[in-house]
Design an enzyme around this catalytic site. Structure first.
Site: not given
Length: 617
Positions: A293, A336
């Site tokens: 993330d 991401e």
């Protein structure tokens, strides 16, 4: 564990040394707190009386052996700082925690024998580059809930989830972070237990069973991992030994935009902690990969390119990914990342970051914005949909339509489609046909597959009762058909990252807002034609590069999917006449907001034609 390598940030198995580990009798506890004046342990085994921990073989490492400690018991560390202040902490390397709002760690029996050898032995090091990867992203607590509103545990979830995934054509799932977190509303992205599967849904053993059951049914499992920041609850990592041990010491770099603390990746102890956590999920739970993330916040200082590249954090990512690839050659690492930082998916030996795939946030944003635009303006935005292929081969991209796109007032995917209720469904079907016929692995968040209108709420299960409405039920069946085509048709996944396997057939029809392209691989070819205007185009011409014989695989306007066309009414014909540079022409009826997918079932040589173009792969 080599302690010097731990301090240098080279360790990937720190969790085997730190934390609580059962012995033949009792358990040993170790915690790293180099600046603490004193560290004590308390738990069920001591009647919550404090037990002093000592520095023995390694400086800064406090440890104690407790003869009466058993699996399942709760414990905490009491850490006294240099000023005499005492703060109680959970174990940074603890493998289980009590349910929030409690924060005690628990001793775990680490013995577990996986029965998924058939799956693991069949995984390869090619990272699925030429295999289909259709990922269902879900939040374990709000996919489905029990009648009383409580959560399914990990094993119960597997029983419900696996048949659904197989029915809907998903061959991978990706869980939002399963590591322990105090606030439900953080969805797992603000962690206090980086080695602890959240107790909301059961025990580590139950999570291992979920992964095992998925593998037995041919389904891979990914989990989210958060290597950039952590929750600022005082019982977690914040000022762990009375000083900023894991975070930056300066406020301008310590705090993130999410009200969390940024990891200081230049510290060797932090590197060893994080890469050991990543390795832990892959090793101990047999996850097939991890999605990392907020990578942009590691690449640039606080995610701001204007502040420059955070060189030490970039170095950490390279070293961690290189180490994980060495330990787990078949594991898939996904980033991401919304930046244009170069070589995110290039190997580390070529100065890349070493990720296997990067989320294509540009594709996601451009595509959604186009479908939000009124048809009258779409001719002006025509190339928003073709732009992705201008850069697609610069990295190895995955096409994400994730949880972030269906919350916080952004509206769900179906709601984003232009127009009224009835107009949204044909556009959503064309939208997903475009996504699945476009090169790149796929990821879709739960609820999108049956056109949920309500934004995702982590406290509520998905609106399954919406399937009683005909358009939603038809859309659900359409999505399953499309997903299975992606899994079954080689031309839709093989060669996704090979430029020779894609070609535009029509990308200059802005006035008609119509596109056509072909995908080809392994001797198979699929042609997709798409009309995103609100007009009906009768006999729309598309040039074909060879003398094809076509069969229709999918039409988003078929009645069984809520449209107006019957499959037996083919409404297309092929004529041996040139169109633009191509020798043959497909004439297809294209109702408004329709996509049609054709498979080449043969190539013919027409009479008196001697200059047939050479075949392709």
């Amino acid at each position: 564990m080599n302690f010097q390598e731990f301090l240098q940030g080279k360790v990937f198995y720190a969790y085997k040394y730190f934390g609580a580990h059962l012995l033949k009798k009792g358990a040993i506890f170790r915690v790293y707190a180099p600046n603490a004046a004193k560290v004590e342990l308390q738990g069920d085994f001591s009647g919550w009386e404090l037990l002093e921990m000592k520095q023995k073989e390694n400086p800064g490492v406090f440890e104690v052996t407790v003869q009466d400690a058993e699996a399942g018991m709760y414990y905490k560390y009491a850490i006294t700082d240099a000023q005499g202040n005492v703060v109680y902490h959970c174990d940074p390397y603890g493998m289980l925690m009590e349910l929030r709002p409690g924060f005690a760690s628990r001793i775990v029996d680490e013995n577990w024998k996986f029965a998924d050898d058939e799956w693991t032995n069949n995984q390869n090091t090619e990272k699925n580059y030429n295999n289909p990867m259709n990922i269902y992203e879900l939040h374990a607590g709000s996919w489905k809930q029990k009648e009383d509103g409580s959560w399914y545990n990990y094993e119960e979830l597997a029983e419900e989830l696996i048949p659904y995934l197989k029915k809907m054509g998903f061959n991978y799932i990706e869980f939002l972070p399963l590591s322990e977190h105090p606030a439900d509303c953080s969805w797992g992205y603000q962690n206090t237990g980086f080695f602890a599967p959240t107790s909301r849904y059961g025990t580590p053993q139950q999570l291992k069973k979920l992964v095992e059951l998925c593998h037995e049914n041919g389904i891979g499992v990914f989990t989210d991992f958060v290597p950039v920041h952590f929750a600022m609850d005082d019982y977690g990592l914040l000022n762990f030994d009375g000083t900023p041990l894991y975070e930056f010491p300066h406020p301008d770099t310590a705090y993130s935009e999410w009200g969390t603390m940024n990891f200081m990746h230049s510290r060797g102890e932090v590197r060893s902690f994080l890469q050991s956590a990543a390795n832990y999920w892959l090793t101990e739970f047999h996850f097939d990969g991890i999605r990392m993330d907020a990578i942009s916040r590691a690449i640039y200082w606080n995610g701001d390119p204007a502040r420059g590249v955070n060189e030490r954090a970039v170095e950490f990512l390279r070293n961690m990914n290189a180490g994980l690839h060495k330990l787990h050659p078949s594991a898939i690492l996904m980033a991401e990342d919304s930046t244009d930082f170069p070589k995110v998916t290039a190997p580390t030996e070529y100065d890349g970051l070493g990720f296997d795939y990067k989320w294509d946030m540009g594709f996601m944003n451009d595509t959604l914005r186009f479908f939000q635009t009124a048809p009258v303006y779409r001719p002006y935005d025509y190339h928003k949909l073709s732009f992705s292929m201008m850069y697609f081969y610069s990295d190895l991209f995955l096409l994400p339509f994730s949880h972030d796109e269906v919350v916080h007032g952004k509206a769900t995917i179906i709601q984003k489609m232009w127009g009224n209720y009835e107009n949204k469904f044909p556009q959503a079907k064309a939208f997903y046909t475009y996504v699945y016929a476009h090169p790149g692995k796929k990821l879709n968040f739960m609820g999108n597959e049956f056109a949920q209108f309500r934004e995702w709420d982590e406290t509520r299960e998905q609106d399954w009762d919406i399937l009683k409405y005909p358009l939603h039920d038809a859309f659900h069946h359409f999505y399953a058909k499309l997903a299975h085509l992606y899994l079954e048709e080689r031309a839709l996944y093989d060669g996704e990252y090979n430029q020779d396997c894609f070609e535009w057939l029509e990308v200059d029809a802005a006035d008609y807002v119509t596109y056509a392209w072909e995908r080809r691989a392994g001797g198979e070819t699929i042609v997709t034609v798409m009309n995103l205007s609100d007009q009906f185009w009768k006999d729309f011409p598309v040039g074909l590069p060879m003398y094809y014989e076509l069969e229709e695989l999918l039409n988003t306007d078929w009645k069984k999917f809520g449209g107006n066309t019957s499959p037996e009414d083919q409404n297309f014909r092929i004529v041996d006449e040139e169109h633009r540079k191509w020798p043959q022409t497909l004439y297809a009826d294209l109702p408004p907001f329709t996509a049609r997918m054709f498979k080449v079932k043969g190539v013919k040589i027409p009479a008196q034609k001697k200059d047939v173009p050479a075949g392709r792969r």
